[in-house]
Design an enzyme around this catalytic site. Sequence first.
Site, PDB file in Angstrom:
ATOM      1  N   HIS A 188       0.872  -1.451  -0.016  1.00 38.42           N
ATOM      2  CA  HIS A 188       0.025   0.041  -0.011  1.00 38.42           C
ATOM      3  C   HIS A 188       0.884   1.211   0.148  1.00 38.42           C
ATOM      4  CE1 HIS A 188      -2.206   3.148   2.482  1.00 38.42           C
ATOM      5  NE2 HIS A 188      -2.882   2.996   1.342  1.00 38.42           N
ATOM      6  N   GLU A 233       2.034   2.019  -3.291  1.00 35.95           N
ATOM      7  CA  GLU A 233       0.882   2.543  -4.207  1.00 35.95           C
ATOM      8  C   GLU A 233       0.809   3.961  -4.085  1.00 35.95           C
ATOM      9  OE1 GLU A 233      -3.184   3.854  -3.350  1.00 35.95           O
ATOM     10  OE2 GLU A 233      -3.307   1.643  -2.804  1.00 35.95           O
ATOM     11  N   HIS A 234       1.011   4.653  -2.902  1.00 36.98           N
ATOM     12  CA  HIS A 234       0.851   5.769  -2.558  1.00 36.98           C
ATOM     13  C   HIS A 234       2.097   6.755  -3.440  1.00 36.98           C
ATOM     14  CE1 HIS A 234      -1.712   6.980   0.826  1.00 36.98           C
ATOM     15  NE2 HIS A 234      -2.032   5.815   0.487  1.00 36.98           N
ATOM     16  N   GLU A 241      -4.090   8.131   7.198  1.00 33.85           N
ATOM     17  CA  GLU A 241      -5.082   7.337   6.430  1.00 33.85           C
ATOM     18  C   GLU A 241      -5.383   5.926   7.447  1.00 33.85           C
ATOM     19  OE1 GLU A 241      -4.039   5.676   2.703  1.00 33.85           O
ATOM     20  OE2 GLU A 241      -5.943   4.438   2.387  1.00 33.85           O
TER      21      GLU A 241
END
Lengths: 437, 429
Positions: free
Chosen positions: A69, A72-73, A149
Amino acid sequence: MKIVSIFFAILLVSFNLNSKKIFNAKSHKLENGLTLIVVENPRAPVVAQMIWYDFGSSVEEIGKSGLAHFIEHLMFKGTKKFPKNYYSNFISKIGGSENAFTSYDYTAYYQVFPSQHLEKIIELEADRMQNLTLTKKNVEIEREVILEERFQRIESNPSSQLDESMRSVLYPNNYYGRPIIGWKHEIEKLNYDDVFNFYKNFYKPNNAVLVLSGDVNFSKAKEIVDKYYGNIKSSDTLKRKVVSDPDFKTTTFVELKNENVKQQVWKRIYRTKSFTKSIEESMALDLGMKILAGGSSSVLYEELVDEKKIFSMVGGFYQGLSKGDGYIYFYAIPNKEMDEKEIGDLIDKEVKKNIESKITPEKLELEKQKYYFDSIYGMDGILKPAEIIGEALSVGLKLNEIEKWNNKLKKINIDMVKKELNEFSKNNNYVTGSLRN
Amino acid sequence: MKLVFLLFFFFFQSSEALDFKKLKTKSGIEFWFVQDNSIPIISLSFSFRGGSSLELQDQHGLANLMVSLMDEGTRNLNSQEFKKLMKLNGMKLSFSSQKDRIDGVFQVISSQADQGFELFKEALNYPKFSEDEIKKVKNQISSSIKIDQSNIPTIASNKFNEYFFGDHIFKRNIKGTIKSLEKFKRQDISNFHEKSFQKENLVIGVAGDITDKKIKILIESVFGKLQDKFTIPEIELFSNLSIGQQVYKMKTPQTSVLFGHPGLKRNNEDFFALRIANYILGGGGFQSRLYKNIREKKGLVYSVYSYLLPFENDGVIVGGFQTRNKSVYETINAVKKNWKSMNTRGVSKEELNNAKAYFNGSFTRNFTSTSSIAALLKIVQYYKLGENYFQNREKIINNIDHEMVNSVASKYFKTENLFFMIVGEPEEK
């Protein structure tokens, strides 16, 4: 409009379950292993591009949860040729939209944009598969964003905290037990080398499926994709571990008490089979779960909300699109404070009692009809087909299997459904959760 | 802008999407329609002006309760029978109550159009509102109100409405309260139903696989019997929006902040220029100043945004973010700073050109499904943007020049008019 007409109508529309392909998708495999899928749909001059990498948090080494993840950012941070936020800026200037998401078994990026810009968008996506440039500062700042997040999705949400904890019990040995976003204490320690190596090792054409849907021509798309992806080398550095979980000999109850919680919620998650093991069995299970617990016309809802008025809501669903085991999720919201064991026992009893009496061929026909109609709704739009195909291929299904989904659907009969539900009612691989004040 | 022109030209040539028809039924109901046979679906999007604003002082939550009962059976069918027939015909029907309107979506597989529209007609005109279903749905809404009480962003949204709108009726939560729900009787719901669904307050957009002739008959069959018995009162202007800040304390590691500011009605002549200015400030996904300055450069938030929210009576600009307790005031100050710079320095030519290109290019994304086409046709009518909006929109955008957008930005973005609702445990600095 009386109920009698239902059966007439079923006969009327059932022949629609024919052998037509759902998407009429065309596919092409490059020498380096990249799969291209094109769904031509020229009704508006717009294209959806999705690239699906067939790995997610599944390939993170132990102790480094959240890596997939995290990268991905960082995929939005630019390359040598298209630095900083050139890509996002370009999409915005042409009126497009974009985003990305990470799951256990896949990571996907998508854009929806006017079709005249197809070549440039393909070039930009191919470019960031191999040329991402990252600074240490990018990583430092993004770690803070990701922690925010995590705080937003989980730390400040009691229900998500309970789910996270239940999954860690349900999958004691498998990566499905670790949160996709990562444990807070592990995200805090992820550094530049961790994320950059992950990117360098795994972002390879042979691990990806590129789906183009909308106003796009297959042979043209093939040409452009060959041009920009053709030279990227494949690599087999991604070693996939297939790990499964043991059968439970114990039962586990997870409780989350929080002073902000004002409504008691009961949940249960079962570990079960997935579509990659057997499409027919999973489809029968899915249909069975829809009859038993799906939405506000299910057997359990009718019995426990409409008739007995014990719960304000009760339901469940099956999620079987995964490389490893799938799961079944159940929840109930009692009208009055109830003991958790009492809720579990009541649902168990109702499930067992109703499999024989209430799972009827008529109900199955209705659900099959809905399944079929949903496949038509899935074609209304351009992103949905790309999502459905991309997800299915990423977990290991074949394009042909997806296209012929409705043929398999036709063959599902009531005995198959009951067999799956009986198996489910004896499944001891579950964890029960409670959210309360 | 040559590129954009070409795109639209191509669009006119290749797609039916902009080529909508204005149709009228036997009893005079007007609606906009795009025939699209590429997929066997009919999608309908509709709104009734009024919504929760029609609730009297002691009817808090009645609109939402009423619409929640709309798929729970009709005069001839009980709830379960109705839901089964919906499934059987591949039909979808949903209603949602907003502050100033009720929105609805209806979809059906085109081979089942007759059956689907028949069910829709029954649901809209003759909902059962049985005592059992009323009790059930009240329980469900009560549970959902209680669940909301542990959801920080939802609390923030409710508290924001409560404080920001001053003494205006929009301060009320759509769902009402557990207490206000209790007292509604069948007759209250049924009266409110009649008041909510009146012909003169209706707008409809339709797209899909059906002919003009047929859709006119079906629309008439569903909506033709609605009455116009009640006069709908005008909603007051926002004369007393709050400014400053309000803190609502809750135990949580991350605080949720929503902010608000006066805005514009959709048909105000400055609306599009302000919309472009706001796109640059906080609306443009990964491109906005708030995103770049607060998330990308400082890592203070996962998401931060602002958008224009036009209502029937008036308009506001709202925005929000969540951040850990220690950085609440730092982030609020960053929002204020960016807000102020819109007022004093305006936007650059490059920002403006990018934003205009975005608005020109993004429009066609609305034409990729029957549901999004129907929704667009409805929205243009709802906000009274005119039949020529599809032709004029590009001109409206291209006429917005640098001077104009900056004058609008300095006229409307006023830091001193901002209101911040803070829910959580912000640490004082």
